[in-house]
Scaffold this active site. Structure first.
Site, PDB file in Angstrom:
ATOM      1  N   SER A  58      46.219  45.009  50.803  1.00  0.00           N
ATOM      2  CA  SER A  58      44.877  45.491  50.481  1.00  0.00           C
ATOM      3  C   SER A  58      43.900  44.359  50.759  1.00  0.00           C
ATOM      4  O   SER A  58      43.960  43.306  50.128  1.00  0.00           O
ATOM      5  CB  SER A  58      44.842  45.886  48.998  1.00  0.00           C
ATOM      6  OG  SER A  58      43.524  46.157  48.584  1.00  0.00           O
ATOM      7  N   LYS A  66      45.196  48.311  54.266  1.00  0.00           N
ATOM      8  CA  LYS A  66      44.184  49.035  53.492  1.00  0.00           C
ATOM      9  C   LYS A  66      42.960  48.140  53.447  1.00  0.00           C
ATOM     10  O   LYS A  66      43.078  46.946  53.184  1.00  0.00           O
ATOM     11  CB  LYS A  66      44.726  49.319  52.091  1.00  0.00           C
ATOM     12  CG  LYS A  66      43.695  49.516  50.994  1.00  0.00           C
ATOM     13  CD  LYS A  66      44.348  50.012  49.703  1.00  0.00           C
ATOM     14  CE  LYS A  66      43.624  49.545  48.457  1.00  0.00           C
ATOM     15  NZ  LYS A  66      44.288  49.981  47.207  1.00  0.00           N
ATOM     16  N   LYS A 124      39.008  47.693  51.789  1.00  0.00           N
ATOM     17  CA  LYS A 124      38.034  48.141  50.806  1.00  0.00           C
ATOM     18  C   LYS A 124      36.761  48.529  51.558  1.00  0.00           C
ATOM     19  O   LYS A 124      36.379  47.849  52.525  1.00  0.00           O
ATOM     20  CB  LYS A 124      37.739  47.013  49.811  1.00  0.00           C
ATOM     21  CG  LYS A 124      38.941  46.636  48.957  1.00  0.00           C
ATOM     22  CD  LYS A 124      39.274  47.725  47.959  1.00  0.00           C
ATOM     23  CE  LYS A 124      40.355  47.274  46.986  1.00  0.00           C
ATOM     24  NZ  LYS A 124      40.653  48.288  45.969  1.00  0.00           N
ATOM     25  N   ASP A 167      39.883  52.231  50.732  1.00  0.00           N
ATOM     26  CA  ASP A 167      39.765  52.396  49.273  1.00  0.00           C
ATOM     27  C   ASP A 167      38.313  52.151  48.876  1.00  0.00           C
ATOM     28  O   ASP A 167      37.778  51.064  49.084  1.00  0.00           O
ATOM     29  CB  ASP A 167      40.688  51.392  48.556  1.00  0.00           C
ATOM     30  CG  ASP A 167      40.750  51.620  47.047  1.00  0.00           C
ATOM     31  OD1 ASP A 167      40.065  52.540  46.542  1.00  0.00           O
ATOM     32  OD2 ASP A 167      41.476  50.872  46.370  1.00  0.00           O
ATOM     33  N   GLU A 173      41.199  56.561  49.620  1.00  0.00           N
ATOM     34  CA  GLU A 173      41.519  56.350  48.198  1.00  0.00           C
ATOM     35  C   GLU A 173      40.255  56.374  47.346  1.00  0.00           C
ATOM     36  O   GLU A 173      39.298  55.654  47.615  1.00  0.00           O
ATOM     37  CB  GLU A 173      42.246  54.996  48.068  1.00  0.00           C
ATOM     38  CG  GLU A 173      42.765  54.682  46.682  1.00  0.00           C
ATOM     39  CD  GLU A 173      43.553  53.364  46.658  1.00  0.00           C
ATOM     40  OE1 GLU A 173      43.934  52.858  47.744  1.00  0.00           O
ATOM     41  OE2 GLU A 173      43.777  52.827  45.565  1.00  0.00           O
ATOM     42  N   ASP A 229      43.456  57.217  42.661  1.00  0.00           N
ATOM     43  CA  ASP A 229      43.910  56.018  41.953  1.00  0.00           C
ATOM     44  C   ASP A 229      43.314  56.099  40.541  1.00  0.00           C
ATOM     45  O   ASP A 229      43.931  56.641  39.612  1.00  0.00           O
ATOM     46  CB  ASP A 229      43.440  54.769  42.734  1.00  0.00           C
ATOM     47  CG  ASP A 229      43.679  53.445  42.017  1.00  0.00           C
ATOM     48  OD1 ASP A 229      44.156  53.450  40.876  1.00  0.00           O
ATOM     49  OD2 ASP A 229      43.363  52.367  42.592  1.00  0.00           O
ATOM     50  N   LYS A 241      50.164  53.330  39.584  1.00  0.00           N
ATOM     51  CA  LYS A 241      50.138  51.973  39.014  1.00  0.00           C
ATOM     52  C   LYS A 241      50.626  52.142  37.592  1.00  0.00           C
ATOM     53  O   LYS A 241      49.983  52.854  36.806  1.00  0.00           O
ATOM     54  CB  LYS A 241      48.713  51.410  38.971  1.00  0.00           C
ATOM     55  CG  LYS A 241      48.092  51.136  40.324  1.00  0.00           C
ATOM     56  CD  LYS A 241      46.670  50.600  40.159  1.00  0.00           C
ATOM     57  CE  LYS A 241      46.026  50.368  41.516  1.00  0.00           C
ATOM     58  NZ  LYS A 241      44.588  50.018  41.403  1.00  0.00           N
ATOM     59  N   GLY A 264      48.457  48.241  43.314  1.00  0.00           N
ATOM     60  CA  GLY A 264      48.577  46.890  42.775  1.00  0.00           C
ATOM     61  C   GLY A 264      47.355  46.508  41.982  1.00  0.00           C
ATOM     62  O   GLY A 264      46.287  47.109  42.137  1.00  0.00           O
TER      63      GLY A 264
END
Ligand code: OSB
Ligand code: MG
Length: 370
Positions: A135, A161, A163, A188, A213, A238, A262, A290
């Protein structure tokens, strides 16, 4: 097992580089390390409540309060025959799932060690190695981001991934796709958008993203369903998923087609397993998220991700992607094929490096049975 002693440590670990998301910039990660001693065996867990209430309403201080004043007294000095017994005792505490998950994780490690099996085996895991992704936070420029992607791909990471945040989204995806047409790529948003922003996500439909996400509200299930009906790309939830009940609602409403699990967010491994099994029965793939864990939390994540329906690479990266020095030995590493070994020794399967743990501990409290 008779629970003799419980120790809480507030730890503060310095990240190798600041981690920027739509929620802000983090330079350090603060969590709680939980130690449970029973009948000469020690179990370890990590509560992923952070220093700030930006990802979740829980913080290190709220989790400390709930652990110290409710969850620890519920089990200290008691004879526990199963983890479910502890979960039943904690049931009257509403929410505070990260606090619960930290102590539950230590109990899972303890019980697995008492049976002389690995945590992966205790949880019902089947994989010997797990597939890992990375990520990547928001970067200072698109070219810096593309360089970061190249670096992680060369280390073997199987999935990237990134952000995203309003104004820093479509062009990042397009730039990465231009350099890497075929990699597994996902984004995400950490709840940074509104339903009316759907046009932004439509512009990403050609990029063959694995998933988007948590684009919308951190507690929303309804509007994500509205958005999913308009998109071919799967939405993955998430923040919105706190339980099996949330999972059922989200799948029933077609609010997402993939779930990020998670254990901290859903209250522990027991609830995570229920979500995993339910998703498997509905053909919904899951992957392991994570929370920038230390090696203690990471060991639990790796064990959970060894269950069979974790079919997509997780945000379970190598220790050295986060921290200069981890607090466990051996540290977690990514092999050239983008996989990570699932520990086979009893419990979490890694040793705690007490010197390193002491060095990152900023507050400590020990509760003994009378
Ligand atoms: O939204 O998945 C997230 C880290 C902290 C809080 C929330 C998230 C993240 C990450 C990093 O994306 C995942 C990791 O590598 O641990
Ligand atoms: Mg996320």
């Amino acid at each position: 097992m008779k629970i003799d002693k419980i120790e809480l440590r507030h730890v503060k670990l310095e990240l190798i580089a600041p981690f920027e998301t739509s929620m802000g910039i983090e330079t350090h990660e603060e969590h709680i390390i939980v130690r449970v001693d029973a009948e000469g065996i020690t179990g370890w867990g990590e509560s992923v409540a952070e220093g700030t209430p930006f990802y979740s309403y829980e913080t290190v201080d709220t989790a400390w309060h709930i652990l110290k004043d409710f969850l620890v007294p519920d089990i200290l000095g008691k004879q526990l025959s199963s983890i479910d017994q502890a979960i039943d005792l904690w049931d009257r505490v509403r929410g505070h799932r990260m606090a619960k998950a930290g102590l539950e994780a230590a109990l899972w490690d303890l019980f697995a060690k008492s049976k002389n099996v690995s945590l992966s085996t205790a949880l019902g895991g089947t994989r010997k190695r797990i597939d890992v992704g990375v990520s990547i936070g928001l970067q200072s420029s698109t070219s810096v981001l593309v360089e970061k992607v190249a670096g992680y791909l060369s280390q073997g990471y199987q999935r990237i991934k990134i952000k995203i945040a309003p104004g820093r989204d479509v062009e990042l995806v397009k730039a990465i796709r231009k350099s890497y047409p075929n990699i597994l790529l996902q984004v995400d948003a950490n709840s940074a958008y509104e339903l009316s922003d759907i046009g932004i996500f439509k512009q990403m439909e050609d990029a063959k993203l694995l998933l988007i996400e948590q684009p919308l509200g951190y507690d929303d299930i309804y509007e994500h369903s509205k958005m999913q009906q308009e998109l071919k790309t799967p939405i993955c939830l998430d923040e919105s998923i706190h339980s099996l009940a949330d999972t059922k609602a989200a799948i029933e409403l077609d609010s997402c087609r993939i779930i990020n699990i998670k254990p901290g967010r859903v209250g522990g491994f027991t609830e995570s397993k229920k979500i995993h099994d339910y998703c498997a029965s509905k053909n919904i793939p899951v992957w392991h998220g994570g929370m920038l864990e230390s090696g203690i939390g990471r060991a639990g994540n790796v064990a959970l991700a060894s269950l069979s329906n974790f079919t997509l690479p997780g945000d379970i990266s190598a220790s050295n992607r986060y921290y200069k020095k981890d607090i466990v030995d051996p540290e977690f590493e990514v092999a050239a094929d983008g996989t990570m070994f699932v520990p086979t020794k009893p419990g979490i399967g890694v040793e705690i490096v007490m010197k390193e743990l002491d060095a990152v501990t900023v507050r400590r409290e020990i509760f003994g049975a009378r």
